[in-house]
Design a protein around this motif. Structure first.
Motif, PDB file in Angstrom:
ATOM      1  N   VAL A   1       0.859  -1.186   0.000  1.00 43.48           N
ATOM      2  CA  VAL A   1       0.000   0.000   0.000  1.00 43.48           C
ATOM      3  C   VAL A   1       0.895   1.235   0.000  1.00 43.48           C
ATOM      4  CG1 VAL A   1      -1.696   1.343   1.277  1.00 43.48           C
ATOM      5  CG2 VAL A   1      -1.905  -1.147   1.160  1.00 43.48           C
ATOM      6  N   PRO A   2       0.870   2.033  -1.064  1.00 38.36           N
ATOM      7  CA  PRO A   2       1.708   3.236  -1.079  1.00 38.36           C
ATOM      8  C   PRO A   2       1.278   4.216   0.016  1.00 38.36           C
ATOM      9  CG  PRO A   2       0.875   2.704  -3.278  1.00 38.36           C
ATOM     10  CD  PRO A   2       0.106   1.862  -2.311  1.00 38.36           C
ATOM     11  N   THR A   3       2.252   4.834   0.632  1.00 36.26           N
ATOM     12  CA  THR A   3       1.979   5.824   1.673  1.00 36.26           C
ATOM     13  C   THR A   3       2.256   7.213   1.118  1.00 36.26           C
ATOM     14  OG1 THR A   3       2.549   4.286   3.449  1.00 36.26           O
ATOM     15  CG2 THR A   3       2.575   6.626   3.984  1.00 36.26           C
ATOM     16  N   ILE A   4       1.214   8.030   1.066  1.00 39.80           N
ATOM     17  CA  ILE A   4       1.322   9.390   0.564  1.00 39.80           C
ATOM     18  C   ILE A   4       1.715  10.320   1.712  1.00 39.80           C
ATOM     19  CG2 ILE A   4       0.117  11.262  -0.602  1.00 39.80           C
ATOM     20  CD1 ILE A   4       0.457   8.692  -2.279  1.00 39.80           C
ATOM     21  N   ALA A   5       2.654  11.201   1.459  1.00 42.89           N
ATOM     22  CA  ALA A   5       3.021  12.213   2.453  1.00 42.89           C
ATOM     23  C   ALA A   5       2.074  13.406   2.327  1.00 42.89           C
ATOM     24  CB  ALA A   5       4.457  12.675   2.247  1.00 42.89           C
ATOM     25  N   TYR A   6       1.532  13.832   3.448  1.00 45.38           N
ATOM     26  CA  TYR A   6       0.728  15.056   3.507  1.00 45.38           C
ATOM     27  C   TYR A   6       1.499  16.050   4.369  1.00 45.38           C
ATOM     28  CZ  TYR A   6      -3.257  12.656   1.444  1.00 45.38           C
ATOM     29  OH  TYR A   6      -4.098  11.978   0.580  1.00 45.38           O
ATOM     30  N   ALA A   7       1.750  17.227   3.819  1.00 45.54           N
ATOM     31  CA  ALA A   7       2.605  18.194   4.504  1.00 45.54           C
ATOM     32  C   ALA A   7       1.918  19.548   4.635  1.00 45.54           C
ATOM     33  CB  ALA A   7       3.930  18.361   3.755  1.00 45.54           C
ATOM     34  N   VAL A   8       2.205  20.205   5.748  1.00 41.61           N
ATOM     35  CA  VAL A   8       1.824  21.603   5.949  1.00 41.61           C
ATOM     36  C   VAL A   8       3.097  22.370   6.264  1.00 41.61           C
ATOM     37  CG1 VAL A   8      -0.477  21.003   6.796  1.00 41.61           C
ATOM     38  CG2 VAL A   8       1.395  21.318   8.434  1.00 41.61           C
ATOM     39  N   SER A   9       3.066  23.680   6.078  1.00 45.58           N
ATOM     40  CA  SER A   9       4.230  24.515   6.392  1.00 45.58           C
ATOM     41  C   SER A   9       3.834  25.611   7.359  1.00 45.58           C
ATOM     42  CB  SER A   9       4.810  25.143   5.114  1.00 45.58           C
ATOM     43  OG  SER A   9       5.334  24.157   4.265  1.00 45.58           O
TER      44      SER A   9
END
Length: 432
Positions: free
Chosen positions: A87-95
Protein backbone atom coordinates in the motif's frame (compact mmCIF):
# COMPACT_ATOMS: atom_id res chain seq x y z
CA UNK A 1 22.38 45.41 0.39
CA UNK A 2 21.66 45.62 4.08
CA UNK A 3 19.94 42.48 5.29
CA UNK A 4 16.67 43.22 7.08
CA UNK A 5 16.45 42.32 10.76
CA UNK A 6 15.70 38.71 11.59
CA UNK A 7 12.13 38.00 12.66
CA UNK A 8 11.74 37.07 16.32
CA UNK A 9 8.52 35.43 17.47
CA UNK A 10 7.28 35.34 21.03
CA UNK A 11 7.86 31.96 22.66
CA UNK A 12 4.60 31.00 24.44
CA UNK A 13 6.52 28.56 26.64
CA UNK A 14 9.13 31.05 27.83
CA UNK A 15 7.55 31.74 31.23
CA UNK A 16 4.86 30.57 33.62
CA UNK A 17 2.79 33.64 32.79
CA UNK A 18 2.94 33.00 29.07
CA UNK A 19 2.07 29.34 29.61
CA UNK A 20 -1.00 30.45 31.54
CA UNK A 21 -1.90 32.81 28.72
CA UNK A 22 -1.55 29.99 26.22
CA UNK A 23 -3.87 27.76 28.25
CA UNK A 24 -6.38 30.58 28.51
CA UNK A 25 -6.28 31.19 24.77
CA UNK A 26 -6.77 27.48 24.14
CA UNK A 27 -9.84 27.39 26.38
CA UNK A 28 -11.30 30.49 24.72
CA UNK A 29 -10.69 29.04 21.27
CA UNK A 30 -12.32 25.72 22.12
CA UNK A 31 -15.32 27.40 23.75
CA UNK A 32 -15.71 29.46 20.58
CA UNK A 33 -15.50 26.36 18.41
CA UNK A 34 -18.03 24.58 20.62
CA UNK A 35 -20.37 27.58 20.35
CA UNK A 36 -19.99 27.56 16.56
CA UNK A 37 -20.79 23.86 16.50
CA UNK A 38 -23.96 24.45 18.49
CA UNK A 39 -24.88 27.35 16.20
CA UNK A 40 -24.60 25.17 13.12
CA UNK A 41 -26.74 22.48 14.66
CA UNK A 42 -29.34 25.08 15.67
CA UNK A 43 -29.87 25.86 11.96
CA UNK A 44 -29.52 22.25 10.80
CA UNK A 45 -33.15 21.80 9.77
CA UNK A 46 -33.10 24.96 7.66
CA UNK A 47 -29.89 24.03 5.84
CA UNK A 48 -29.42 20.25 5.68
CA UNK A 49 -25.77 19.23 5.40
CA UNK A 50 -24.61 15.96 3.84
CA UNK A 51 -22.43 13.43 5.64
CA UNK A 52 -19.52 11.87 3.77
CA UNK A 53 -18.60 9.10 6.19
CA UNK A 54 -20.62 6.62 8.19
CA UNK A 55 -18.15 7.11 11.02
CA UNK A 56 -19.12 10.73 11.65
CA UNK A 57 -20.62 11.24 15.09
CA UNK A 58 -22.86 14.15 16.05
CA UNK A 59 -21.53 14.71 19.56
CA UNK A 60 -20.87 18.34 20.45
CA UNK A 61 -17.16 19.01 21.14
CA UNK A 62 -16.05 19.70 24.68
CA UNK A 63 -13.09 21.57 26.10
CA UNK A 64 -11.39 18.26 26.82
CA UNK A 65 -10.79 17.81 23.10
CA UNK A 66 -8.61 20.91 22.81
CA UNK A 67 -5.40 18.92 22.95
CA UNK A 68 -5.95 15.14 22.94
CA UNK A 69 -3.39 12.96 24.63
CA UNK A 70 -0.60 11.75 22.42
CA UNK A 71 -1.45 8.13 23.15
CA UNK A 72 -5.12 8.43 22.21
CA UNK A 73 -4.51 10.53 19.11
CA UNK A 74 -1.67 8.45 17.73
CA UNK A 75 -3.51 5.18 18.40
CA UNK A 76 -6.24 6.34 16.06
CA UNK A 77 -4.10 8.07 13.42
CA UNK A 78 -0.60 6.62 13.27
CA UNK A 79 -0.25 4.87 9.93
CA UNK A 80 2.53 2.74 11.41
CA UNK A 81 0.07 1.04 13.75
CA UNK A 82 -1.50 -0.87 10.87
CA UNK A 83 0.57 -2.84 8.41
CA UNK A 84 -0.61 -2.96 4.81
CA UNK A 85 1.29 -4.92 2.19
CA UNK A 86 2.04 -3.05 -1.03
CA UNK A 87 0.00 0.00 0.00
CA UNK A 88 1.71 3.24 -1.08
CA UNK A 89 1.98 5.82 1.67
CA UNK A 90 1.32 9.39 0.56
CA UNK A 91 3.02 12.21 2.45
CA UNK A 92 0.73 15.06 3.51
CA UNK A 93 2.61 18.19 4.50
CA UNK A 94 1.82 21.60 5.95
CA UNK A 95 4.23 24.51 6.39
CA UNK A 96 4.49 26.98 9.27
CA UNK A 97 6.40 30.24 9.09
CA UNK A 98 5.21 31.49 12.48
CA UNK A 99 3.58 30.17 15.63
CA UNK A 100 1.42 32.96 17.00
CA UNK A 101 -2.09 31.47 16.82
CA UNK A 102 -1.61 28.28 18.78
CA UNK A 103 -5.29 27.63 19.66
CA UNK A 104 -6.29 27.89 16.00
CA UNK A 105 -3.30 25.76 15.08
CA UNK A 106 -4.54 22.95 17.33
CA UNK A 107 -7.94 22.69 15.71
CA UNK A 108 -6.71 23.32 12.16
CA UNK A 109 -3.92 20.73 12.30
CA UNK A 110 -5.97 18.09 14.12
CA UNK A 111 -9.07 18.34 11.92
CA UNK A 112 -7.00 18.39 8.73
CA UNK A 113 -5.19 15.23 9.81
CA UNK A 114 -8.42 13.46 10.76
CA UNK A 115 -10.03 14.41 7.45
CA UNK A 116 -7.07 12.81 5.65
CA UNK A 117 -7.40 9.75 7.87
CA UNK A 118 -11.08 9.37 6.96
CA UNK A 119 -10.17 9.50 3.25
CA UNK A 120 -7.38 6.93 3.50
CA UNK A 121 -7.14 3.15 3.42
CA UNK A 122 -7.15 3.17 7.22
CA UNK A 123 -10.84 4.07 7.25
CA UNK A 124 -12.83 0.90 6.44
CA UNK A 125 -15.64 2.97 4.87
CA UNK A 126 -13.23 4.80 2.54
CA UNK A 127 -12.68 3.64 -1.03
CA UNK A 128 -9.03 4.73 -0.98
CA UNK A 129 -6.13 2.41 -1.75
CA UNK A 130 -3.53 4.73 -0.22
CA UNK A 131 -2.12 5.19 3.27
CA UNK A 132 -0.85 8.50 4.66
CA UNK A 133 1.79 10.09 6.87
CA UNK A 134 1.68 13.65 8.20
CA UNK A 135 4.55 16.14 8.07
CA UNK A 136 4.95 19.71 9.28
CA UNK A 137 7.63 21.77 7.55
CA UNK A 138 8.43 24.38 10.18
CA UNK A 139 10.69 27.39 9.85
CA UNK A 140 13.32 27.55 12.57
CA UNK A 141 11.70 30.70 14.01
CA UNK A 142 8.41 28.82 14.55
CA UNK A 143 9.76 25.75 16.34
CA UNK A 144 7.80 26.61 19.48
CA UNK A 145 4.97 24.83 17.65
CA UNK A 146 6.90 21.56 17.50
CA UNK A 147 5.56 19.98 20.75
CA UNK A 148 1.95 20.66 19.76
CA UNK A 149 2.35 19.32 16.24
CA UNK A 150 4.15 16.20 17.42
CA UNK A 151 1.47 15.56 20.03
CA UNK A 152 -1.18 15.72 17.33
CA UNK A 153 0.77 13.24 15.19
CA UNK A 154 2.89 15.24 12.74
CA UNK A 155 6.54 14.51 11.96
CA UNK A 156 8.21 17.91 12.25
CA UNK A 157 10.93 18.98 9.82
CA UNK A 158 12.86 22.07 10.93
CA UNK A 159 14.02 24.11 7.94
CA UNK A 160 15.34 27.49 6.87
CA UNK A 161 14.67 29.16 3.53
CA UNK A 162 16.14 27.13 0.64
CA UNK A 163 18.32 30.09 -0.37
CA UNK A 164 19.26 32.98 1.95
CA UNK A 165 18.07 36.30 0.57
CA UNK A 166 21.60 37.68 0.59
CA UNK A 167 22.67 34.95 -1.87
CA UNK A 168 20.06 35.85 -4.50
CA UNK A 169 21.87 37.33 -7.51
CA UNK A 170 18.97 39.17 -9.16
CA UNK A 171 18.48 42.65 -7.72
CA UNK A 172 14.69 42.83 -8.14
CA UNK A 173 14.06 39.57 -6.32
CA UNK A 174 16.71 40.09 -3.65
CA UNK A 175 15.52 43.59 -2.77
CA UNK A 176 11.76 42.95 -2.86
CA UNK A 177 11.02 39.33 -2.01
CA UNK A 178 10.82 40.01 1.73
CA UNK A 179 7.60 42.01 1.25
CA UNK A 180 5.98 39.82 -1.40
CA UNK A 181 2.82 37.80 -0.78
CA UNK A 182 1.81 36.64 2.67
CA UNK A 183 5.19 35.70 4.08
CA UNK A 184 7.98 37.01 1.90
CA UNK A 185 10.87 34.64 1.31
CA UNK A 186 9.59 32.35 4.08
CA UNK A 187 6.97 31.11 1.62
CA UNK A 188 9.77 29.26 -0.15
CA UNK A 189 9.95 26.73 2.72
CA UNK A 190 7.03 24.92 1.05
CA UNK A 191 9.57 23.72 -1.51
CA UNK A 192 11.08 21.43 1.13
CA UNK A 193 8.10 19.15 0.41
CA UNK A 194 10.10 17.97 -2.62
CA UNK A 195 12.63 16.39 -0.25
CA UNK A 196 10.17 13.87 1.22
CA UNK A 197 11.54 11.24 -1.13
CA UNK A 198 10.54 8.27 1.02
CA UNK A 199 7.05 8.65 -0.45
CA UNK A 200 5.83 8.28 -4.05
CA UNK A 201 3.84 11.52 -3.87
CA UNK A 202 3.42 14.49 -1.56
CA UNK A 203 0.30 16.60 -0.97
CA UNK A 204 1.09 20.03 0.43
CA UNK A 205 -1.90 21.81 2.00
CA UNK A 206 -2.56 24.89 4.06
CA UNK A 207 -3.81 24.27 7.59
CA UNK A 208 -7.17 25.87 6.79
CA UNK A 209 -8.00 23.00 4.43
CA UNK A 210 -10.22 19.95 4.81
CA UNK A 211 -10.16 16.75 2.77
CA UNK A 212 -13.65 15.40 1.98
CA UNK A 213 -12.91 12.56 -0.44
CA UNK A 214 -9.93 10.36 -1.44
CA UNK A 215 -7.55 11.73 -4.07
CA UNK A 216 -6.97 8.32 -5.64
CA UNK A 217 -7.60 9.52 -9.21
CA UNK A 218 -4.49 11.71 -8.92
CA UNK A 219 -2.26 9.06 -7.39
CA UNK A 220 -3.49 6.36 -9.80
CA UNK A 221 -2.67 8.59 -12.77
CA UNK A 222 0.77 9.67 -11.55
CA UNK A 223 1.98 6.48 -9.87
CA UNK A 224 0.54 3.62 -11.93
CA UNK A 225 -0.44 5.48 -15.11
CA UNK A 226 -4.19 4.93 -14.84
CA UNK A 227 -5.71 8.18 -16.15
CA UNK A 228 -9.23 6.78 -16.62
CA UNK A 229 -10.69 8.91 -13.82
CA UNK A 230 -8.55 11.99 -14.35
CA UNK A 231 -10.53 13.87 -16.99
CA UNK A 232 -13.43 14.43 -14.58
CA UNK A 233 -11.27 16.52 -12.23
CA UNK A 234 -9.06 18.40 -14.70
CA UNK A 235 -9.48 22.06 -15.55
CA UNK A 236 -11.22 22.54 -18.90
CA UNK A 237 -8.14 23.72 -20.79
CA UNK A 238 -6.07 20.73 -19.61
CA UNK A 239 -7.88 17.94 -21.45
CA UNK A 240 -5.34 18.09 -24.28
CA UNK A 241 -3.00 16.28 -21.88
CA UNK A 242 -5.01 13.09 -22.46
CA UNK A 243 -5.71 13.71 -26.14
CA UNK A 244 -3.41 11.71 -28.41
CA UNK A 245 -3.90 14.03 -31.40
CA UNK A 246 -3.11 17.10 -29.36
CA UNK A 247 -0.15 15.35 -27.76
CA UNK A 248 1.23 14.62 -31.19
CA UNK A 249 0.80 18.24 -32.26
CA UNK A 250 2.49 19.62 -29.14
CA UNK A 251 5.17 16.98 -28.80
CA UNK A 252 3.72 15.57 -25.58
CA UNK A 253 3.63 11.90 -24.75
CA UNK A 254 0.99 9.98 -22.85
CA UNK A 255 3.87 8.08 -21.28
CA UNK A 256 5.44 11.30 -20.00
CA UNK A 257 5.33 11.33 -16.20
CA UNK A 258 2.83 13.48 -14.38
CA UNK A 259 4.92 15.18 -11.73
CA UNK A 260 2.52 17.71 -10.24
CA UNK A 261 -1.09 18.80 -9.85
CA UNK A 262 -2.21 22.28 -8.84
CA UNK A 263 -5.02 24.80 -9.14
CA UNK A 264 -4.62 28.36 -10.37
CA UNK A 265 -5.75 31.51 -8.61
CA UNK A 266 -7.64 33.49 -11.26
CA UNK A 267 -8.69 36.01 -8.62
CA UNK A 268 -5.16 37.41 -8.58
CA UNK A 269 -5.19 38.40 -12.27
CA UNK A 270 -7.25 40.78 -14.38
CA UNK A 271 -9.91 38.89 -16.32
CA UNK A 272 -8.33 36.92 -19.14
CA UNK A 273 -4.75 37.98 -18.44
CA UNK A 274 -2.13 35.22 -18.54
CA UNK A 275 -0.06 33.53 -17.27
CA UNK A 276 -1.86 32.88 -14.00
CA UNK A 277 -0.23 31.95 -10.71
CA UNK A 278 -1.03 28.84 -8.71
CA UNK A 279 -3.14 28.96 -5.57
CA UNK A 280 -0.56 28.55 -2.83
CA UNK A 281 -2.62 26.38 -0.47
CA UNK A 282 -2.67 23.23 -2.62
CA UNK A 283 0.09 21.38 -4.45
CA UNK A 284 0.46 17.67 -5.23
CA UNK A 285 3.97 16.70 -6.33
CA UNK A 286 6.34 13.86 -7.09
CA UNK A 287 9.20 14.40 -4.59
CA UNK A 288 12.68 14.68 -6.03
CA UNK A 289 15.95 16.02 -4.67
CA UNK A 290 16.93 16.95 -8.23
CA UNK A 291 13.81 19.09 -8.63
CA UNK A 292 14.43 20.68 -5.23
CA UNK A 293 17.94 21.63 -6.29
CA UNK A 294 16.56 23.05 -9.55
CA UNK A 295 14.28 25.32 -7.56
CA UNK A 296 17.20 26.41 -5.40
CA UNK A 297 19.20 27.26 -8.50
CA UNK A 298 16.30 29.29 -9.93
CA UNK A 299 15.93 31.24 -6.69
CA UNK A 300 19.66 31.81 -6.36
CA UNK A 301 19.89 33.14 -9.92
CA UNK A 302 16.89 35.36 -9.15
CA UNK A 303 15.86 36.07 -12.75
CA UNK A 304 12.69 37.87 -11.76
CA UNK A 305 12.22 41.00 -13.86
CA UNK A 306 10.30 44.12 -13.01
CA UNK A 307 7.03 44.14 -14.92
CA UNK A 308 7.46 40.68 -16.47
CA UNK A 309 8.25 38.31 -13.60
CA UNK A 310 10.18 35.04 -13.69
CA UNK A 311 12.41 34.74 -16.73
CA UNK A 312 10.62 37.73 -18.27
CA UNK A 313 7.80 35.33 -19.21
CA UNK A 314 4.95 37.11 -17.42
CA UNK A 315 4.89 35.09 -14.20
CA UNK A 316 4.45 38.28 -12.26
CA UNK A 317 3.70 40.75 -11.02
CA UNK A 318 0.74 39.37 -9.09
CA UNK A 319 0.17 38.45 -5.46
CA UNK A 320 2.91 36.07 -4.31
CA UNK A 321 4.51 35.98 -7.76
CA UNK A 322 8.04 36.34 -6.43
CA UNK A 323 7.64 33.28 -4.26
CA UNK A 324 5.53 30.13 -4.37
CA UNK A 325 2.57 31.33 -6.46
CA UNK A 326 4.86 32.45 -9.27
CA UNK A 327 7.81 30.08 -9.24
CA UNK A 328 5.67 26.92 -9.39
CA UNK A 329 3.84 27.77 -12.65
CA UNK A 330 7.07 29.15 -14.12
CA UNK A 331 8.75 25.81 -13.44
CA UNK A 332 5.97 23.60 -14.79
CA UNK A 333 4.70 25.83 -17.61
CA UNK A 334 8.04 27.01 -18.97
CA UNK A 335 10.94 24.85 -17.82
CA UNK A 336 9.22 21.45 -17.69
CA UNK A 337 6.15 21.99 -19.81
CA UNK A 338 3.72 19.08 -20.00
CA UNK A 339 4.62 17.41 -16.69
CA UNK A 340 1.94 19.05 -14.50
CA UNK A 341 -1.84 19.21 -14.67
CA UNK A 342 -4.13 22.01 -13.60
CA UNK A 343 -7.09 20.63 -11.66
CA UNK A 344 -10.67 21.84 -11.59
CA UNK A 345 -10.75 24.33 -8.72
CA UNK A 346 -14.43 23.58 -8.15
CA UNK A 347 -13.42 20.03 -7.16
CA UNK A 348 -9.92 20.45 -5.70
CA UNK A 349 -8.98 23.37 -3.47
CA UNK A 350 -12.57 24.64 -3.61
CA UNK A 351 -12.72 28.17 -2.16
CA UNK A 352 -16.33 29.15 -3.00
CA UNK A 353 -15.06 32.16 -4.92
CA UNK A 354 -16.79 34.31 -7.51
CA UNK A 355 -15.53 33.34 -11.01
CA UNK A 356 -16.42 36.76 -12.48
CA UNK A 357 -14.95 40.20 -12.00
CA UNK A 358 -18.12 41.86 -10.68
CA UNK A 359 -20.09 41.34 -7.49
CA UNK A 360 -22.91 38.84 -7.16
CA UNK A 361 -26.09 40.64 -6.09
CA UNK A 362 -29.33 38.85 -5.17
CA UNK A 363 -27.96 35.58 -6.58
CA UNK A 364 -27.32 37.23 -9.96
CA UNK A 365 -23.77 36.89 -11.30
CA UNK A 366 -22.31 39.45 -13.68
CA UNK A 367 -19.03 40.51 -15.23
CA UNK A 368 -16.34 38.81 -17.27
CA UNK A 369 -14.98 35.36 -16.45
CA UNK A 370 -11.67 35.78 -14.66
CA UNK A 371 -10.16 32.82 -16.50
CA UNK A 372 -10.71 34.46 -19.90
CA UNK A 373 -13.48 32.19 -21.16
CA UNK A 374 -16.83 33.43 -22.42
CA UNK A 375 -18.67 31.22 -19.96
CA UNK A 376 -17.35 29.78 -16.71
CA UNK A 377 -18.62 27.51 -13.98
CA UNK A 378 -19.52 29.12 -10.68
CA UNK A 379 -17.86 26.93 -8.07
CA UNK A 380 -20.30 28.20 -5.45
CA UNK A 381 -23.03 26.17 -7.15
CA UNK A 382 -21.15 22.87 -6.93
CA UNK A 383 -22.75 20.01 -5.02
CA UNK A 384 -20.68 19.36 -1.92
CA UNK A 385 -20.64 15.66 -2.82
CA UNK A 386 -18.36 16.56 -5.77
CA UNK A 387 -15.73 18.37 -3.70
CA UNK A 388 -12.50 16.58 -2.82
CA UNK A 389 -10.71 19.31 -0.85
CA UNK A 390 -11.91 22.68 0.41
CA UNK A 391 -9.79 25.67 1.38
CA UNK A 392 -11.23 28.16 3.86
CA UNK A 393 -10.11 31.46 2.36
CA UNK A 394 -13.13 33.50 1.28
CA UNK A 395 -15.42 31.50 3.56
CA UNK A 396 -13.03 32.37 6.42
CA UNK A 397 -11.89 29.89 9.04
CA UNK A 398 -14.48 27.60 10.68
CA UNK A 399 -13.14 28.41 14.14
CA UNK A 400 -13.88 32.12 13.58
CA UNK A 401 -17.57 31.31 13.82
CA UNK A 402 -19.04 33.19 10.86
CA UNK A 403 -22.68 32.04 10.59
CA UNK A 404 -23.09 32.16 6.79
CA UNK A 405 -26.81 32.07 7.57
CA UNK A 406 -28.14 33.94 4.53
CA UNK A 407 -29.76 31.81 1.86
CA UNK A 408 -27.75 33.39 -0.96
CA UNK A 409 -25.13 32.12 -3.38
CA UNK A 410 -22.26 33.68 -1.44
CA UNK A 411 -23.12 31.79 1.76
CA UNK A 412 -24.78 28.45 0.98
CA UNK A 413 -21.67 26.47 0.05
CA UNK A 414 -19.57 28.06 2.79
CA UNK A 415 -22.15 26.99 5.33
CA UNK A 416 -22.15 23.42 4.03
CA UNK A 417 -18.35 23.31 4.12
CA UNK A 418 -18.34 24.61 7.68
CA UNK A 419 -20.78 21.85 8.57
CA UNK A 420 -18.43 19.23 7.14
CA UNK A 421 -15.50 20.62 9.09
CA UNK A 422 -17.43 20.49 12.36
CA UNK A 423 -18.70 16.97 11.71
CA UNK A 424 -15.14 15.77 11.15
CA UNK A 425 -14.08 17.54 14.33
CA UNK A 426 -16.93 15.85 16.25
CA UNK A 427 -15.83 12.44 14.97
CA UNK A 428 -12.28 13.18 16.06
CA UNK A 429 -13.44 13.96 19.57
CA UNK A 430 -15.49 10.79 19.71
CA UNK A 431 -12.32 8.79 19.01
CA UNK A 432 -10.42 10.60 21.77
Amino acid sequence: MERRPKRYLRNPYSSQASRSSLRALTIVAVISVSFCFSLYYHHYNSYPLPIHSDTINHAIPTISSALPSKESFISNHDSNKISYLDVPTIAYAVSLTSCEETPSLIDGAAVLMHSIHLSSVQNPTSSSKYDYKMYAIVHESAMVCKPILEKIGYTVKQVDVPVPVAEIEGDVLRENVHQNGCCGELEFIKLWAYTLVDHPFVVHLDLDTVVLKPMDELFDAAIIGDTSQLSAVMWSNEHHFLSSSKEKDEGLSRQAPINAFFTRDYNMRSAGKKPVGVQGGFLVIRPSMQVFEEFRAIIRKGDYRKGSGWGGKGYGPFYGSMTFQGIIPYYYDEIHHGTAIELNRCVYNQMADNPRDKRTVNNVVSGKCRDGRQDCEDCRERNIEDIVTAHFTLCQKPWHCLPHDQDVLQHRLCRSLFGEWYRIRADLERLN
